[in-house]
Design an enzyme around this catalytic site. Sequence first.
Site, PDB file in Angstrom:
ATOM      1  N   GLY A 174       0.926  -1.145   0.013  1.00 39.33           N
ATOM      2  CA  GLY A 174      -0.027  -0.064   0.190  1.00 39.33           C
ATOM      3  C   GLY A 174       0.702   1.054  -0.119  1.00 39.33           C
ATOM      4  N   TYR A 176     -18.118   9.577   3.404  1.00 44.35           N
ATOM      5  CA  TYR A 176     -17.288   8.401   3.460  1.00 44.35           C
ATOM      6  C   TYR A 176     -18.249   6.921   2.906  1.00 44.35           C
ATOM      7  CZ  TYR A 176     -13.435   5.635   5.483  1.00 44.35           C
ATOM      8  OH  TYR A 176     -12.150   4.954   5.578  1.00 44.35           O
ATOM      9  N   LYS A 197     -15.178  -0.562   5.910  1.00 47.49           N
ATOM     10  CA  LYS A 197     -14.405  -0.501   6.988  1.00 47.49           C
ATOM     11  C   LYS A 197     -14.858  -1.279   8.260  1.00 47.49           C
ATOM     12  CE  LYS A 197     -10.763   1.947   5.307  1.00 47.49           C
ATOM     13  NZ  LYS A 197      -9.361   1.118   5.152  1.00 47.49           N
ATOM     14  N   THR A 234      -3.511  12.269   2.646  1.00 48.17           N
ATOM     15  CA  THR A 234      -2.936  11.227   1.602  1.00 48.17           C
ATOM     16  C   THR A 234      -3.860  11.246   0.234  1.00 48.17           C
ATOM     17  OG1 THR A 234      -4.522   9.484   2.381  1.00 48.17           O
ATOM     18  CG2 THR A 234      -2.263   9.676   3.477  1.00 48.17           C
ATOM     19  N   LEU A 235      -3.230  10.416  -0.752  1.00 47.72           N
ATOM     20  CA  LEU A 235      -4.080  10.352  -1.862  1.00 47.72           C
ATOM     21  C   LEU A 235      -5.534   9.869  -1.604  1.00 47.72           C
ATOM     22  CD1 LEU A 235      -1.904   8.407  -4.562  1.00 47.72           C
ATOM     23  CD2 LEU A 235      -2.780  10.763  -4.703  1.00 47.72           C
TER      24      LEU A 235
HETATM   25  P1  NAD Z   1      -2.884   5.959  -0.255  1.00 46.65           P
HETATM   26  O1  NAD Z   1      -3.730   6.348  -1.111  1.00 46.65           O
HETATM   27  O2  NAD Z   1      -1.417   6.545  -0.002  1.00 46.65           O
HETATM   28  O3  NAD Z   1      -2.775   4.388   0.027  1.00 46.65           O
HETATM   29  C1  NAD Z   1      -3.914   3.615  -0.626  1.00 46.65           C
HETATM   30  C2  NAD Z   1      -3.075   2.356  -1.296  1.00 46.65           C
HETATM   31  O4  NAD Z   1      -3.983   1.416  -1.891  1.00 46.65           O
HETATM   32  C3  NAD Z   1      -2.399   2.767  -2.483  1.00 46.65           C
HETATM   33  O5  NAD Z   1      -1.021   2.510  -2.361  1.00 46.65           O
HETATM   34  C4  NAD Z   1      -2.914   2.044  -3.645  1.00 46.65           C
HETATM   35  O6  NAD Z   1      -1.923   1.759  -4.586  1.00 46.65           O
HETATM   36  C5  NAD Z   1      -3.515   1.082  -2.933  1.00 46.65           C
HETATM   37  N1  NAD Z   1      -4.615   0.096  -3.889  1.00 46.65           N
HETATM   38  C6  NAD Z   1      -5.664   0.715  -4.138  1.00 46.65           C
HETATM   39  N2  NAD Z   1      -6.406  -0.199  -4.892  1.00 46.65           N
HETATM   40  C7  NAD Z   1      -5.313  -1.159  -5.035  1.00 46.65           C
HETATM   41  C8  NAD Z   1      -5.246  -2.601  -5.712  1.00 46.65           C
HETATM   42  N3  NAD Z   1      -6.470  -2.908  -6.652  1.00 46.65           N
HETATM   43  N4  NAD Z   1      -4.133  -3.289  -5.663  1.00 46.65           N
HETATM   44  C9  NAD Z   1      -3.247  -3.037  -4.847  1.00 46.65           C
HETATM   45  N5  NAD Z   1      -3.355  -1.876  -4.136  1.00 46.65           N
HETATM   46  C10 NAD Z   1      -4.079  -0.751  -4.151  1.00 46.65           C
HETATM   47  O7  NAD Z   1      -3.890   6.483   1.050  1.00 46.65           O
HETATM   48  P2  NAD Z   1      -3.654   6.029   2.833  1.00 46.65           P
HETATM   49  O8  NAD Z   1      -4.473   7.220   3.406  1.00 46.65           O
HETATM   50  O9  NAD Z   1      -2.166   6.009   3.179  1.00 46.65           O
HETATM   51  O10 NAD Z   1      -4.486   4.863   2.744  1.00 46.65           O
HETATM   52  C11 NAD Z   1      -3.947   3.276   3.316  1.00 46.65           C
HETATM   53  C12 NAD Z   1      -5.027   3.083   4.250  1.00 46.65           C
HETATM   54  O11 NAD Z   1      -5.385   3.687   5.295  1.00 46.65           O
HETATM   55  C13 NAD Z   1      -6.367   2.598   3.596  1.00 46.65           C
HETATM   56  O12 NAD Z   1      -6.956   1.251   3.776  1.00 46.65           O
HETATM   57  C14 NAD Z   1      -7.261   3.665   3.982  1.00 46.65           C
HETATM   58  O13 NAD Z   1      -8.577   3.576   4.165  1.00 46.65           O
HETATM   59  C15 NAD Z   1      -6.604   3.794   5.614  1.00 46.65           C
HETATM   60  N6  NAD Z   1      -6.908   5.026   6.246  1.00 46.65           N
HETATM   61  C16 NAD Z   1      -6.591   6.437   5.688  1.00 46.65           C
HETATM   62  C17 NAD Z   1      -6.923   7.382   6.710  1.00 46.65           C
HETATM   63  C18 NAD Z   1      -6.625   8.801   5.804  1.00 46.65           C
HETATM   64  O14 NAD Z   1      -6.991   9.807   6.428  1.00 46.65           O
HETATM   65  N7  NAD Z   1      -5.787   9.023   4.918  1.00 46.65           N
HETATM   66  C19 NAD Z   1      -7.474   7.352   7.774  1.00 46.65           C
HETATM   67  C20 NAD Z   1      -7.967   6.050   8.366  1.00 46.65           C
HETATM   68  C21 NAD Z   1      -7.397   4.950   7.650  1.00 46.65           C
END
Ligand code: NAD
Length: 271
Positions: free
Chosen positions: A22, A165, A172, A203-204
């Site tokens: 990820g 969301y 989730k 983040t993205l």
């Molecule tokens: P991010 O966009 O940097 O990471 C998301 C990742 O998912 C990316 O690396 C992307 O390539 C990968 N991904 C999506 N579809 C895919 C696929 N088909 N195959 C392989 N990889 C795939 O964003 P992030 O915020 O770092 O997200 C990481 C985790 O943290 C996620 O589960 C997100 O829901 C969770 N999260 C994020 C936040 C926030 O506010 N950013 C808060 C709580 C939880």
Amino acid sequence: MAEDWNLPAGDLMKGKRGIVMGVANQNSIAWGISRQLAAQGAEIAFTYQGETLERRVRPLVESIGMETMIPADVTDDASMDAAFEQVKDKWGKIDFLVHSIAFAGKDELQGSMVENTTREGFRRAMDISVFSFIDASRRAAALMPDGGSIMCMTYLGAERTVPSYNVMGVAKAALEAATRYAARDLGPQGIRVNAISAGAMRTLSLAGIKGGKSLMGTGRDWSLLKEDTSMEGVAGCALYLLSPLGRSIAGEVIHVDAGYHAVGVPDMSED
Ligand code: NAD
């Protein structure tokens, strides 16, 4: 610019090898966690979604002295087979897995959940954000004959409603349930499975949610600590869960959100 902090260095992960799924760029939560694990001696194999991401991720991976990068699209069984086979060939066994992957379409992440959730959108969100965790856990567990630790990333939208969301909150909630069931199945093999529920971070993924920026503002202003969720805190918690410090912890969802989850009513101005 990614948040930086003084990474606590040490030997907590010395001799431990694992997979981080990820990392998309320097702001990814998976990247913050990876830097902390590496600073404590872990060896990491990174999976990335596809060729376009490779160019962005490779310099990051090399900057912490690692080299193993494996393409893995979690929706594609052949790609997952090849990725885990490659790790098996390289190391034979692993000690940890970080799953930090989620996806829902932009159309789903706005407005009404009832109106905007299509069958295909639901299927895709659940496949990428939930099934992939179950699938990766099964594959990782097969490489953990001596036990190990597995973790994923979740958000408060699983427990409470959060504007826009929508289907991701539903996913989730399923991910948190999957964490508990995986912990139940794998516990007898000495494999601990847990989740971190992080506050909103830039983040993205956050950018894909309509009004995502205001989730950060509210998360900070209403939080008990009156501050943003830090990468330092999330990465520190991941280190705790993945290292021997997290012994005896399984089936848990730990909130790392500056205390936001504990607020019922935010501070109000005096009448
Ligand atoms: P991010 O966009 O940097 O990471 C998301 C990742 O998912 C990316 O690396 C992307 O390539 C990968 N991904 C999506 N579809 C895919 C696929 N088909 N195959 C392989 N990889 C795939 O964003 P992030 O915020 O770092 O997200 C990481 C985790 O943290 C996620 O589960 C997100 O829901 C969770 N999260 C994020 C936040 C926030 O506010 N950013 C808060 C709580 C939880």
